[in-house]
Design a protein around this motif. Structure first.
Motif, PDB file in Angstrom:
ATOM      1  N   ILE A   1     -16.326   5.158 -10.490  1.00  0.00           N
ATOM      2  CA  ILE A   1     -16.587   4.976  -9.062  1.00  0.00           C
ATOM      3  C   ILE A   1     -16.925   3.517  -8.755  1.00  0.00           C
ATOM      4  O   ILE A   1     -16.428   2.935  -7.801  1.00  0.00           O
TER       5      ILE A   1
ATOM      6  N   ASP B   1     -16.353   0.964 -10.771  1.00  0.00           N
ATOM      7  CA  ASP B   1     -15.429   0.059 -11.442  1.00  0.00           C
ATOM      8  C   ASP B   1     -16.167  -0.930 -12.357  1.00  0.00           C
ATOM      9  O   ASP B   1     -15.945  -2.140 -12.297  1.00  0.00           O
TER      10      ASP B   1
ATOM     11  N   ARG C   1     -15.758   6.898  -4.586  1.00  0.00           N
ATOM     12  CA  ARG C   1     -15.226   5.566  -4.880  1.00  0.00           C
ATOM     13  C   ARG C   1     -14.807   4.868  -3.583  1.00  0.00           C
ATOM     14  O   ARG C   1     -15.075   3.690  -3.385  1.00  0.00           O
TER      15      ARG C   1
END
Lengths: 78, 197
Positions: free
Chosen positions: B167, B169, B80
């Motif tokens: 990761i 979003d 992320r």
């Protein structure tokens, strides 16, 4: 879901989820039973599986030598 | 007793115990470096960029280690950071959206290969084997970045749809639709190369 000879959107969605191991128990049973009955989808399954393995193995590139040491050195920074 | 009360009653963690946590975090993160690099390498255009991106990711991760919750997916946490850095830096090679109609369907590569190799699945697999390493690398880098991120995370990073969603979003439904469309484009590119070969 019955055996068929050509492309089928519902099967395709199930097949992708099956290959990605993202199905719940009910869907998993449905997918496996359909793959048992349908030659067309079984062929698609084998093909997609081999393609995925190909993508994974050919696209994987190991970390260059020395990078791990560089990363380890970053630890001291704060 | 609520969580806030429980925390309020706790002694502040000792310096020594924090240092131990930190070392454990660093060791676990470093053990994942090869896997993080593999994903990074396919998200950016060159090996040098991938190395830089992974180094920046680890520098940031080591500074922000307290934000990581032990026991959760550290590889996803690192990825992320990496994908956010990649967006921030504008490192991605922005390509124009693919204008090829997607109605050609998921069966495009299978059909193209069948035309060349007959109906035999094993024959099709042989054609897949004949595609070179460059084919897949070129095909992946030709995907628009939204599609490539998802395909690389799921197919090369072997993340679940849920992890990929976290990761990047984005909602899980977006992951699935980008994944399916991305793979379809990938197959079209590979089919073009297989036909040209």
């Amino acid at each position: 879901m019955t055996a068929h000879k050509g492309p089928c959107d519902a099967c395709e969605e199930l097949l992708q989820g099956y290959l990605d191991r993202q199905l719940n128990d009910t869907e998993l049973k449905q997918a496996e039973s359909h793959l048992g009955d349908c030659d067309y989808c079984r062929r698609r399954y084998r093909f997609e599986l081999s393609l995925r393995m190909y993508v994974q193995t050919t696209a994987a590139e190991r970390m260059p030598p020395g990078l791990l040491e560089k990363l380890a050195q970053l630890r001291a920074v704060e | 007793m609520g969580k806030a009360d429980a925390d309020a009653g706790k002694e502040p963690r000792s310096i020594a115990s924090q240092a131990r946590d930190r070392v454990r975090f660093e060791e676990e993160a470093l053990a994942l470096a090869d896997q993080v690099y593999r994903v990074a390498r396919r998200l950016v255009g060159s090996r040098e960029e991938a190395e830089d991106l992974v180094q920046e990711t680890y520098a940031r991760a080591f500074r922000a280690w307290r934000q990581y919750t032990p026991g959760t997916n550290l590889r996803a946490w690192l990825l992320r950071i990496l994908t956010n850095l990649n967006v921030d830096r504008g490192r991605r090679i922005q390509r124009s959206p693919d204008t090829t109609p997607l109605e050609e369907s998921d069966y495009f590569l299978a059909n193209k290969l069948a035309e060349r190799a007959g109906e035999d699945v094993l024959e099709q697999e042989k054609v897949v084997e004949r595609l070179s390493q460059d084919s897949i690398v070129d095909a992946l880098s030709s995907l628009s970045h939204d599609f490539r991120d998802v395909v690389v995370l799921v197919d090369i990073g072997e993340f679940s749809y849920a992890d990929a969603a976290q990761i990047l979003d984005v909602p899980i439904g977006t992951v699935m639709s980008r994944l399916h469309r991305g793979r379809r484009q990938l197959k079209q590119k590979l089919a073009e190369q297989a036909v040209e070969a």
